[in-house]
Design a protein around this motif. Structure first.
Motif, PDB file in Angstrom:
ATOM      1  N   GLY A  55       3.462 -12.646  -4.680  1.00  0.00           N
ATOM      2  CA  GLY A  55       4.228 -11.981  -5.720  1.00  0.00           C
ATOM      3  C   GLY A  55       3.604 -12.008  -7.102  1.00  0.00           C
ATOM      4  O   GLY A  55       4.199 -11.515  -8.056  1.00  0.00           O
ATOM      5  N   PHE A  56       2.408 -12.571  -7.240  1.00  0.00           N
ATOM      6  CA  PHE A  56       1.759 -12.636  -8.545  1.00  0.00           C
ATOM      7  C   PHE A  56       1.100 -11.318  -8.947  1.00  0.00           C
ATOM      8  O   PHE A  56       0.821 -11.099 -10.119  1.00  0.00           O
ATOM      9  N   ALA A  57       0.833 -10.469  -7.976  1.00  0.00           N
ATOM     10  CA  ALA A  57       0.206  -9.181  -8.254  1.00  0.00           C
ATOM     11  C   ALA A  57       0.827  -8.122  -7.355  1.00  0.00           C
ATOM     12  O   ALA A  57       1.374  -8.425  -6.295  1.00  0.00           O
ATOM     13  N   SER A  58       0.752  -6.902  -7.826  1.00  0.00           N
ATOM     14  CA  SER A  58       1.178  -5.779  -6.990  1.00  0.00           C
ATOM     15  C   SER A  58       0.037  -4.780  -6.945  1.00  0.00           C
ATOM     16  O   SER A  58      -0.875  -4.814  -7.775  1.00  0.00           O
ATOM     17  N   VAL A  59       0.101  -3.908  -5.966  1.00  0.00           N
ATOM     18  CA  VAL A  59      -0.962  -2.925  -5.781  1.00  0.00           C
ATOM     19  C   VAL A  59      -0.333  -1.553  -5.589  1.00  0.00           C
ATOM     20  O   VAL A  59       0.750  -1.424  -5.033  1.00  0.00           O
ATOM     21  N   ARG A  60      -1.024  -0.558  -6.103  1.00  0.00           N
ATOM     22  CA  ARG A  60      -0.616   0.826  -5.848  1.00  0.00           C
ATOM     23  C   ARG A  60      -1.867   1.592  -5.425  1.00  0.00           C
ATOM     24  O   ARG A  60      -2.964   1.347  -5.921  1.00  0.00           O
ATOM     25  N   ALA A  61      -1.650   2.471  -4.494  1.00  0.00           N
ATOM     26  CA  ALA A  61      -2.757   3.283  -3.996  1.00  0.00           C
ATOM     27  C   ALA A  61      -2.802   4.607  -4.737  1.00  0.00           C
ATOM     28  O   ALA A  61      -1.771   5.196  -5.055  1.00  0.00           O
ATOM     29  N   GLU A  62      -4.015   5.031  -5.026  1.00  0.00           N
ATOM     30  CA  GLU A  62      -4.244   6.348  -5.615  1.00  0.00           C
ATOM     31  C   GLU A  62      -5.468   6.910  -4.911  1.00  0.00           C
ATOM     32  O   GLU A  62      -6.605   6.559  -5.244  1.00  0.00           O
ATOM     33  N   GLY A  63      -5.224   7.713  -3.910  1.00  0.00           N
ATOM     34  CA  GLY A  63      -6.317   8.176  -3.062  1.00  0.00           C
ATOM     35  C   GLY A  63      -6.897   6.993  -2.304  1.00  0.00           C
ATOM     36  O   GLY A  63      -6.175   6.247  -1.656  1.00  0.00           O
ATOM     37  N   THR A  64      -8.193   6.817  -2.424  1.00  0.00           N
ATOM     38  CA  THR A  64      -8.834   5.691  -1.738  1.00  0.00           C
ATOM     39  C   THR A  64      -8.925   4.447  -2.614  1.00  0.00           C
ATOM     40  O   THR A  64      -9.387   3.403  -2.163  1.00  0.00           O
ATOM     41  N   ARG A  65      -8.490   4.565  -3.851  1.00  0.00           N
ATOM     42  CA  ARG A  65      -8.579   3.428  -4.783  1.00  0.00           C
ATOM     43  C   ARG A  65      -7.282   2.631  -4.762  1.00  0.00           C
ATOM     44  O   ARG A  65      -6.199   3.158  -4.559  1.00  0.00           O
ATOM     45  N   ARG A  66      -7.428   1.332  -5.008  1.00  0.00           N
ATOM     46  CA  ARG A  66      -6.290   0.426  -5.087  1.00  0.00           C
ATOM     47  C   ARG A  66      -6.269  -0.167  -6.490  1.00  0.00           C
ATOM     48  O   ARG A  66      -7.269  -0.718  -6.958  1.00  0.00           O
ATOM     49  N   PHE A  67      -5.131  -0.061  -7.148  1.00  0.00           N
ATOM     50  CA  PHE A  67      -4.961  -0.574  -8.496  1.00  0.00           C
ATOM     51  C   PHE A  67      -4.045  -1.793  -8.456  1.00  0.00           C
ATOM     52  O   PHE A  67      -2.931  -1.720  -7.943  1.00  0.00           O
ATOM     53  N   TYR A  68      -4.540  -2.890  -9.022  1.00  0.00           N
ATOM     54  CA  TYR A  68      -3.780  -4.136  -9.042  1.00  0.00           C
ATOM     55  C   TYR A  68      -3.261  -4.409 -10.446  1.00  0.00           C
ATOM     56  O   TYR A  68      -3.920  -4.084 -11.437  1.00  0.00           O
ATOM     57  N   THR A  69      -2.096  -5.006 -10.498  1.00  0.00           N
ATOM     58  CA  THR A  69      -1.495  -5.388 -11.770  1.00  0.00           C
ATOM     59  C   THR A  69      -0.750  -6.712 -11.605  1.00  0.00           C
ATOM     60  O   THR A  69      -0.351  -7.070 -10.487  1.00  0.00           O
ATOM     61  N   VAL A  70      -0.580  -7.430 -12.699  1.00  0.00           N
ATOM     62  CA  VAL A  70       0.141  -8.708 -12.682  1.00  0.00           C
ATOM     63  C   VAL A  70       1.633  -8.436 -12.557  1.00  0.00           C
ATOM     64  O   VAL A  70       2.157  -7.504 -13.172  1.00  0.00           O
ATOM     65  N   GLU A  71       2.298  -9.256 -11.785  1.00  0.00           N
ATOM     66  CA  GLU A  71       3.759  -9.238 -11.711  1.00  0.00           C
ATOM     67  C   GLU A  71       4.266 -10.433 -12.519  1.00  0.00           C
ATOM     68  O   GLU A  71       3.903 -11.572 -12.235  1.00  0.00           O
ATOM     69  N   PRO A  72       5.094 -10.189 -13.522  1.00  0.00           N
ATOM     70  CA  PRO A  72       5.492 -11.271 -14.430  1.00  0.00           C
ATOM     71  C   PRO A  72       6.517 -12.258 -13.872  1.00  0.00           C
ATOM     72  O   PRO A  72       6.599 -13.388 -14.354  1.00  0.00           O
ATOM     73  N   ALA A  73       7.293 -11.896 -12.878  1.00  0.00           N
ATOM     74  CA  ALA A  73       8.384 -12.769 -12.413  1.00  0.00           C
ATOM     75  C   ALA A  73       7.915 -14.167 -12.009  1.00  0.00           C
ATOM     76  O   ALA A  73       8.491 -15.160 -12.468  1.00  0.00           O
TER      77      ALA A  73
END
Length: 118
Positions: A55-73
């Protein structure tokens, strides 16, 4: 996995530091981590998975790329836990702040005295 187990690993710690600067592609994270730690791309992917699964990071797909971001909770939960211990260092930090202010005032006084002498 407990939050401190997740954060106790220097690679995952560094990944979170990178993500704290904003959303990053898995490729960008992998490039930095491989250069700094000398580990393989699959190993970096495993660390990203641990961060995502915990739960520290989340990912979203955009085509073949994966974008990661911090989850603050989870970070807020750690902050709340640490709140019980802040009293151990806050007083010392207040004392340090006072001493630093005294030092600044003393330097200003010396500088003012030198200007008055000229």
């Amino acid at each position: 996995m407990h939050a401190f187990d997740v954060l106790g690993d220097p690679v995952r710690w560094r990944v979170l530091e990178l993500l704290a600067d904003g959303e990053q592609t898995s490729g960008a994270v992998t490039d930095v981590i491989r250069a700094e730690f000398g580990i393989s791309q699959p190993a970096v992917s495993q660390h990203l998975r641990v961060l995502r699964d915990s739960g520290f990071a989340s990912v979203r797909a955009e085509g073949t790329r994966r974008f990661y971001t911090v989850e603050p909770a989870p970070l807020r939960e750690i902050d709340a836990w640490l709140d019980r211990f802040r009293r151990f260092w806050e007083q010392r930090l207040d004392i340090l702040d006072t001493e630093l202010a005294r030092g600044r005032r003393a330097r200003q006084d010396r500088s003012t005295n030198r200007e008055d002498m000229t």
